[in-house]
Scaffold this motif. Structure first.
Motif, PDB file in Angstrom:
ATOM      1  N   LEU A   1      -6.471   9.617  17.953  1.00  0.00           N
ATOM      2  CA  LEU A   1      -6.861   9.946  16.577  1.00  0.00           C
ATOM      3  C   LEU A   1      -7.234  11.413  16.440  1.00  0.00           C
ATOM      4  O   LEU A   1      -7.041  12.010  15.374  1.00  0.00           O
ATOM      5  N   GLY A   2      -7.754  12.005  17.498  1.00  0.00           N
ATOM      6  CA  GLY A   2      -8.092  13.433  17.477  1.00  0.00           C
ATOM      7  C   GLY A   2      -6.853  14.314  17.404  1.00  0.00           C
ATOM      8  O   GLY A   2      -6.921  15.456  16.953  1.00  0.00           O
ATOM      9  N   ALA A   3      -5.712  13.784  17.852  1.00  0.00           N
ATOM     10  CA  ALA A   3      -4.460  14.562  17.823  1.00  0.00           C
ATOM     11  C   ALA A   3      -3.807  14.535  16.444  1.00  0.00           C
ATOM     12  O   ALA A   3      -2.841  15.264  16.203  1.00  0.00           O
ATOM     13  N   VAL A   4      -4.325  13.719  15.530  1.00  0.00           N
ATOM     14  CA  VAL A   4      -3.753  13.614  14.189  1.00  0.00           C
ATOM     15  C   VAL A   4      -4.615  14.428  13.228  1.00  0.00           C
ATOM     16  O   VAL A   4      -5.806  14.152  13.074  1.00  0.00           O
ATOM     17  N   PRO A   5      -4.032  15.444  12.581  1.00  0.00           N
ATOM     18  CA  PRO A   5      -4.838  16.265  11.656  1.00  0.00           C
ATOM     19  C   PRO A   5      -5.223  15.474  10.412  1.00  0.00           C
ATOM     20  O   PRO A   5      -4.483  14.609   9.951  1.00  0.00           O
ATOM     21  N   THR A   6      -6.397  15.763   9.886  1.00  0.00           N
ATOM     22  CA  THR A   6      -6.860  15.137   8.651  1.00  0.00           C
ATOM     23  C   THR A   6      -6.133  15.772   7.478  1.00  0.00           C
ATOM     24  O   THR A   6      -5.982  16.990   7.417  1.00  0.00           O
ATOM     25  N   LEU A   7      -5.671  14.938   6.555  1.00  0.00           N
ATOM     26  CA  LEU A   7      -4.963  15.418   5.377  1.00  0.00           C
ATOM     27  C   LEU A   7      -5.832  15.280   4.149  1.00  0.00           C
ATOM     28  O   LEU A   7      -6.691  14.394   4.077  1.00  0.00           O
ATOM     29  N   LYS A   8      -5.585  16.126   3.175  1.00  0.00           N
ATOM     30  CA  LYS A   8      -6.249  16.002   1.884  1.00  0.00           C
ATOM     31  C   LYS A   8      -5.668  14.766   1.215  1.00  0.00           C
ATOM     32  O   LYS A   8      -4.456  14.616   1.098  1.00  0.00           O
ATOM     33  N   THR A   9      -6.517  13.852   0.796  1.00  0.00           N
ATOM     34  CA  THR A   9      -6.040  12.605   0.206  1.00  0.00           C
ATOM     35  C   THR A   9      -5.729  12.775  -1.270  1.00  0.00           C
ATOM     36  O   THR A   9      -6.134  13.751  -1.903  1.00  0.00           O
ATOM     37  N   GLY A  10      -5.000  11.839  -1.820  1.00  0.00           N
ATOM     38  CA  GLY A  10      -4.641  11.853  -3.226  1.00  0.00           C
ATOM     39  C   GLY A  10      -3.205  12.245  -3.433  1.00  0.00           C
ATOM     40  O   GLY A  10      -2.474  12.576  -2.506  1.00  0.00           O
TER      41      GLY A  10
ATOM     42  N   ASP B   1       0.847  -1.185   0.000  1.00  0.00           N
ATOM     43  CA  ASP B   1       0.000   0.000   0.000  1.00  0.00           C
ATOM     44  C   ASP B   1       0.886   1.240   0.000  1.00  0.00           C
ATOM     45  O   ASP B   1       2.079   1.159   0.281  1.00  0.00           O
ATOM     46  N   SER B   2       0.318   2.368  -0.315  1.00  0.00           N
ATOM     47  CA  SER B   2       1.055   3.629  -0.250  1.00  0.00           C
ATOM     48  C   SER B   2       0.145   4.679   0.379  1.00  0.00           C
ATOM     49  O   SER B   2      -1.075   4.567   0.344  1.00  0.00           O
ATOM     50  N   PHE B   3       0.759   5.678   0.980  1.00  0.00           N
ATOM     51  CA  PHE B   3       0.000   6.713   1.657  1.00  0.00           C
ATOM     52  C   PHE B   3       0.850   7.963   1.753  1.00  0.00           C
ATOM     53  O   PHE B   3       2.050   7.936   1.504  1.00  0.00           O
ATOM     54  N   CYS B   4       0.209   9.051   2.109  1.00  0.00           N
ATOM     55  CA  CYS B   4       0.904  10.328   2.277  1.00  0.00           C
ATOM     56  C   CYS B   4       0.886  10.703   3.748  1.00  0.00           C
ATOM     57  O   CYS B   4      -0.053  10.369   4.467  1.00  0.00           O
ATOM     58  N   MET B   5       1.940  11.388   4.173  1.00  0.00           N
ATOM     59  CA  MET B   5       2.006  11.913   5.535  1.00  0.00           C
ATOM     60  C   MET B   5       2.852  13.164   5.513  1.00  0.00           C
ATOM     61  O   MET B   5       3.683  13.335   4.623  1.00  0.00           O
ATOM     62  N   PRO B   6       2.652  14.057   6.486  1.00  0.00           N
ATOM     63  CA  PRO B   6       3.476  15.262   6.542  1.00  0.00           C
ATOM     64  C   PRO B   6       4.945  14.900   6.726  1.00  0.00           C
ATOM     65  O   PRO B   6       5.280  13.906   7.375  1.00  0.00           O
ATOM     66  N   LYS B   7       5.815  15.693   6.138  1.00  0.00           N
ATOM     67  CA  LYS B   7       7.242  15.415   6.170  1.00  0.00           C
ATOM     68  C   LYS B   7       7.784  15.331   7.596  1.00  0.00           C
ATOM     69  O   LYS B   7       8.597  14.464   7.900  1.00  0.00           O
ATOM     70  N   ASP B   8       7.318  16.208   8.495  1.00  0.00           N
ATOM     71  CA  ASP B   8       7.835  16.165   9.869  1.00  0.00           C
ATOM     72  C   ASP B   8       7.476  14.855  10.568  1.00  0.00           C
ATOM     73  O   ASP B   8       8.245  14.356  11.385  1.00  0.00           O
TER      74      ASP B   8
END
Length: 129
Positions: free
Chosen positions: A70-79, A19-26
């Motif tokens: 889960l509330g401490a993790v910001p939602t990211l724009k997917t894609g 699978d692949s996913f995106c996450m913030p660089k930090d």
């Protein structure tokens, strides 16, 4: 010991999913920091092992603790990230054009992944009846 007995004693292989996913660089950089921290504990781990350990840790939380985590993790724009607009590739009059080969002259086009060929039945093993 018969072949069937030996085969029954072997543990089944775990089916793996890619699978692949995106996450913030930090956050991504923290994976390397955790790998280094594990090395300090004499544990060489891979990224996938860290992610799987995190899943096990989350799985052990109560519902309230999971909701808080889960509330401490910001939602990211997917894609996938948008491709930046190409700039004008026409060189200025006083700028010399770089030396190019025929391969450099062809425009780069993104290609779709090739389809895998269908698996053929092995000729070495006859079908089991």
């Amino acid at each position: 010991m018969s072949q069937k007995t030996r085969d029954a004693d072997k543990p089944k292989k775990m089916k793996l999913v890619r699978d692949s996913f995106c996450m913030p660089k930090d956050e991504y950089v923290r994976i390397e920091a955790l790998k280094t921290r594990a090395l300090g504990l004499s544990l060489a781990v891979k990224k996938s092992e860290l992610l799987r350990a995190g899943l096990k840790a989350l799985d052990g939380l109560s519902d309230a603790a999971l909701k808080k985590a889960l509330g401490a993790v910001p939602t990211l724009k997917t894609g996938r990230p948008a491709v930046e607009a190409a700039t004008d590739a026409t060189p200025a009059i006083d700028t010399p054009a770089p030396a190019s080969s025929a391969a450099d002259a062809a425009p780069t086009v993104a290609r779709a992944p090739r389809a895998r060929p269908a698996r053929r039945a092995s000729a070495a093993k006859p079908p089991v009846a």
